[in-house]
Scaffold this motif. Structure first.
Motif, PDB file in Angstrom:
ATOM      1  N   PHE A 272      40.824 -22.921  29.815  1.00 63.26           N
ATOM      2  CA  PHE A 272      40.596 -21.665  29.102  1.00 63.26           C
ATOM      3  C   PHE A 272      39.156 -21.607  28.616  1.00 63.26           C
ATOM      4  O   PHE A 272      38.486 -22.634  28.523  1.00 63.26           O
ATOM      5  CB  PHE A 272      41.565 -21.494  27.922  1.00 63.26           C
ATOM      6  N   SER A 273      38.712 -20.413  28.364  1.00 65.49           N
ATOM      7  CA  SER A 273      37.314 -20.241  27.992  1.00 65.49           C
ATOM      8  C   SER A 273      37.180 -18.934  27.221  1.00 65.49           C
ATOM      9  O   SER A 273      37.864 -17.963  27.536  1.00 65.49           O
ATOM     10  CB  SER A 273      36.488 -20.184  29.287  1.00 65.49           C
ATOM     11  N   ASP A 274      36.337 -18.937  26.200  1.00 66.72           N
ATOM     12  CA  ASP A 274      36.070 -17.702  25.464  1.00 66.72           C
ATOM     13  C   ASP A 274      34.627 -17.327  25.705  1.00 66.72           C
ATOM     14  O   ASP A 274      33.727 -18.092  25.352  1.00 66.72           O
ATOM     15  CB  ASP A 274      36.283 -17.908  23.953  1.00 66.72           C
ATOM     16  N   ILE A 275      34.434 -16.191  26.332  1.00 63.93           N
ATOM     17  CA  ILE A 275      33.067 -15.745  26.596  1.00 63.93           C
ATOM     18  C   ILE A 275      32.924 -14.352  25.996  1.00 63.93           C
ATOM     19  O   ILE A 275      33.607 -13.417  26.426  1.00 63.93           O
ATOM     20  CB  ILE A 275      32.755 -15.771  28.108  1.00 63.93           C
ATOM     21  N   PHE A 276      32.070 -14.212  24.983  1.00 68.08           N
ATOM     22  CA  PHE A 276      32.035 -13.011  24.143  1.00 68.08           C
ATOM     23  C   PHE A 276      33.466 -12.759  23.658  1.00 68.08           C
ATOM     24  O   PHE A 276      34.111 -13.692  23.205  1.00 68.08           O
ATOM     25  CB  PHE A 276      31.435 -11.803  24.887  1.00 68.08           C
ATOM     26  N   ASP A 277      33.957 -11.522  23.828  1.00 69.76           N
ATOM     27  CA  ASP A 277      35.328 -11.322  23.358  1.00 69.76           C
ATOM     28  C   ASP A 277      36.332 -11.309  24.501  1.00 69.76           C
ATOM     29  O   ASP A 277      37.402 -10.709  24.388  1.00 69.76           O
ATOM     30  CB  ASP A 277      35.440 -10.072  22.472  1.00 69.76           C
ATOM     31  N   LEU A 278      36.011 -12.000  25.588  1.00 68.06           N
ATOM     32  CA  LEU A 278      36.983 -12.152  26.672  1.00 68.06           C
ATOM     33  C   LEU A 278      37.636 -13.521  26.533  1.00 68.06           C
ATOM     34  O   LEU A 278      36.958 -14.550  26.522  1.00 68.06           O
ATOM     35  CB  LEU A 278      36.307 -12.062  28.042  1.00 68.06           C
ATOM     36  N   ARG A 279      38.942 -13.508  26.419  1.00 67.99           N
ATOM     37  CA  ARG A 279      39.693 -14.761  26.347  1.00 67.99           C
ATOM     38  C   ARG A 279      40.246 -15.021  27.748  1.00 67.99           C
ATOM     39  O   ARG A 279      41.095 -14.288  28.242  1.00 67.99           O
ATOM     40  CB  ARG A 279      40.827 -14.579  25.325  1.00 67.99           C
ATOM     41  N   LEU A 280      39.722 -16.040  28.400  1.00 65.19           N
ATOM     42  CA  LEU A 280      40.116 -16.326  29.779  1.00 65.19           C
ATOM     43  C   LEU A 280      41.064 -17.512  29.818  1.00 65.19           C
ATOM     44  O   LEU A 280      40.813 -18.527  29.166  1.00 65.19           O
ATOM     45  CB  LEU A 280      38.890 -16.649  30.641  1.00 65.19           C
ATOM     46  N   GLU A 281      42.115 -17.394  30.580  1.00 64.50           N
ATOM     47  CA  GLU A 281      43.060 -18.505  30.735  1.00 64.50           C
ATOM     48  C   GLU A 281      43.423 -18.577  32.218  1.00 64.50           C
ATOM     49  O   GLU A 281      43.927 -17.626  32.800  1.00 64.50           O
ATOM     50  CB  GLU A 281      44.305 -18.244  29.876  1.00 64.50           C
ATOM     51  N   PHE A 282      43.141 -19.725  32.798  1.00 72.80           N
ATOM     52  CA  PHE A 282      43.310 -19.955  34.221  1.00 72.80           C
ATOM     53  C   PHE A 282      44.409 -20.972  34.424  1.00 72.80           C
ATOM     54  O   PHE A 282      44.474 -21.942  33.680  1.00 72.80           O
ATOM     55  CB  PHE A 282      42.034 -20.653  34.696  1.00 72.80           C
TER      56      PHE A 282
END
Ligand SMILES: Cc1cc2nc3c(=O)[nH]c(=O)nc-3n(C[C@H](O)[C@H](O)[C@H](O)COP(=O)(O)OP(=O)(O)OC[C@H]3O[C@@H](n4cnc5c(N)ncnc54)[C@H](O)[C@@H]3O)c2cc1C
Length: 360
Positions: A272-282
């Motif tokens: 998972f990664s938080d880039i700006f206000d995008l919460r990404l979950e792979f």
């Protein structure tokens, strides 16, 4: 890097934990040789440690840029807390940074520096960022999202030389562009710390080869984390994964097996990664797909990228969506359910994915 957490906050365990557990931690010592035959590890300063079982969890080190000027001050890599603190100091309004490599780490650094007020330009040699796991349309969504936040991109472009008097002052690209800057951050992947394994005569090839139980070609030596090239029974193939959750899981699995548990790998890899206000979950294996489907819409900045192969889901990337759907998607991947006749349902955000599980 953004100063939201202290150094203490990010420690895995307090120092006292290791003593309490009877773990002898030797800090500041490098293992410089591993004698597999006599089962002895030797440190750089000559300490010999005999073992019954050994675990190699040496990870990797950032790949260095092999170009003139790479040794200038102001050129940063990110792996350690010291690296992170040095980059954070560059994150000052008015300072201009060039990020070499638009991968996950490059984009995380770019986002953090932008949030700290620096002006950031990303150079990526592929036609678009994250080309390893995204198609052009989806990658362009992310790129324009990051552009709106103030990050500039040069794609299809690589770095030829860094210029400066002691400190980096500009980046020269292969196509001859010159980008003025105050600092550079490089995120172009890692080289594995596999020297000990090679020296010990273990089988090595894109990592240290281990079986489903993390055991190397030597029955008493195990490997885990970034360095392990393991057999993943979920996808029926060898993989090497550079993710935190996988490192933690394989460390525990190896330890249990070193103590005789006889367990096999059973993790659906995730990151998972938080880039700006995008919460990404792979989750899953995004490297082999024939088709990408989008569940939801780019406009709402909330959607799931679904990776399909032979009508089956192999991985997903969630962007700001409800974690409620993660478990059904993980089950669809694990059970390899044929979804060929349900592609419309997959892309319909209002469709309950749990219904698809009843088929398998
Ligand atoms: C900037 C950055 C951001 C990341 N973000 C994410 C993320 O958001 N999510 C995610 O899932 N993953 C992320 N990762 C990846 C994740 O950190 C790694 O997959 C994970 O740390 C691998 O763990 P490891 O134990 O295999 O290796 P490492 O964490 O690299 O640990 C290896 C250790 O071994 C030591 N070592 C090496 N050689 C020797 C030797 N000869 N003798 C003694 N000690 C030695 C090293 O000093 C190091 O402490 C990120 C990585 C980086 C660099």
């Amino acid at each position: 890097m953004r100063g939201q957490k202290s150094e203490e906050d990010i420690l895995l365990e307090k120092e006292s934990f290791y003593a309490e557990q009877g773990i002898n931690v030797l800090l500041g010592k490098r293992a410089s040789s591993l004698n597999a035959k006599d089962k002895i590890a030797t440190t750089e300063d000559g300490l010999e440690i005999g073992f019954e079982k050994a675990l190699l969890a040496t990870g990797g080190r950032p790949k260095r840029l092999p170009i003139p000027g790479a040794e200038l001050d102001g050129v940063h890599y990110l792996r350690t807390i010291e690296n992170s603190q040095a980059i954070a100091k560059e994150g000052v309004p008015g300072r201009r940074g060039v990020i070499v490599g638009g991968g996950f780490i490059g984009m995380e650094i770019a986002a953090s520096l932008t949030q700290l007020g620096a002006e950031v330009t990303v150079i990526e040699m592929a036609p678009y960022i994250w080309s390893r796991f995204l198609d052009e349309t989806t990658a362009k969504y992310f790129q324009s999202y990051y552009q709106d936040k103030g990050i500039s991109f040069f794609t299809n472009e690589s770095v030829q030389q860094l210029h400066g008097q002691g400190v980096v002052a500009s980046v020269e690209t292969k196509s001859g562009k010159r980008i003025e800057c105050d600092f550079v951050c490089v995120g172009v992947g890692i080289d594995l710390n596999d020297e000990l394994a090679k020296e010990a005569g273990l089988e090595v090839g894109n990592g240290v080869l281990v079986n489903e139980g993390m055991q190397t070609s030597h029955p008493d030596i195990y490997a885990a984390g970034d360095i392990a090239n393991y057999y993943d029974p979920i996808f029926g193939k060898r993989r090497r994964v550079e993710h935190w959750g996988h490192a933690e899981y394989t460390g525990q699995l190896a330890a249990e097996n070193m103590a005789g548990a006889g367990k096999t790998y059973d993790l659906l890899t995730y990151v998972f990664s938080d880039i700006f206000d995008l919460r990404l979950e792979f989750a899953g294996d995004e490297t082999e797909y024939e088709k990408i489907l989008i569940r939801g819409t780019f406009e709402e900045n909330s959607f799931v990228v679904l990776y399909m192969k032979d009508g089956k889901l192999t991985a997903y990337l969630s962007v700001n969506t409800s974690p409620r759907e993660f478990i059904p998607m993980q089950r669809l991947i694990r059970r390899k359910i044929d979804l060929s006749s349900n592609l419309n349902n997959l892309t319909d955000k209002s469709f309950d994915l749990r219904k698809l599980l009843q088929q398998g």
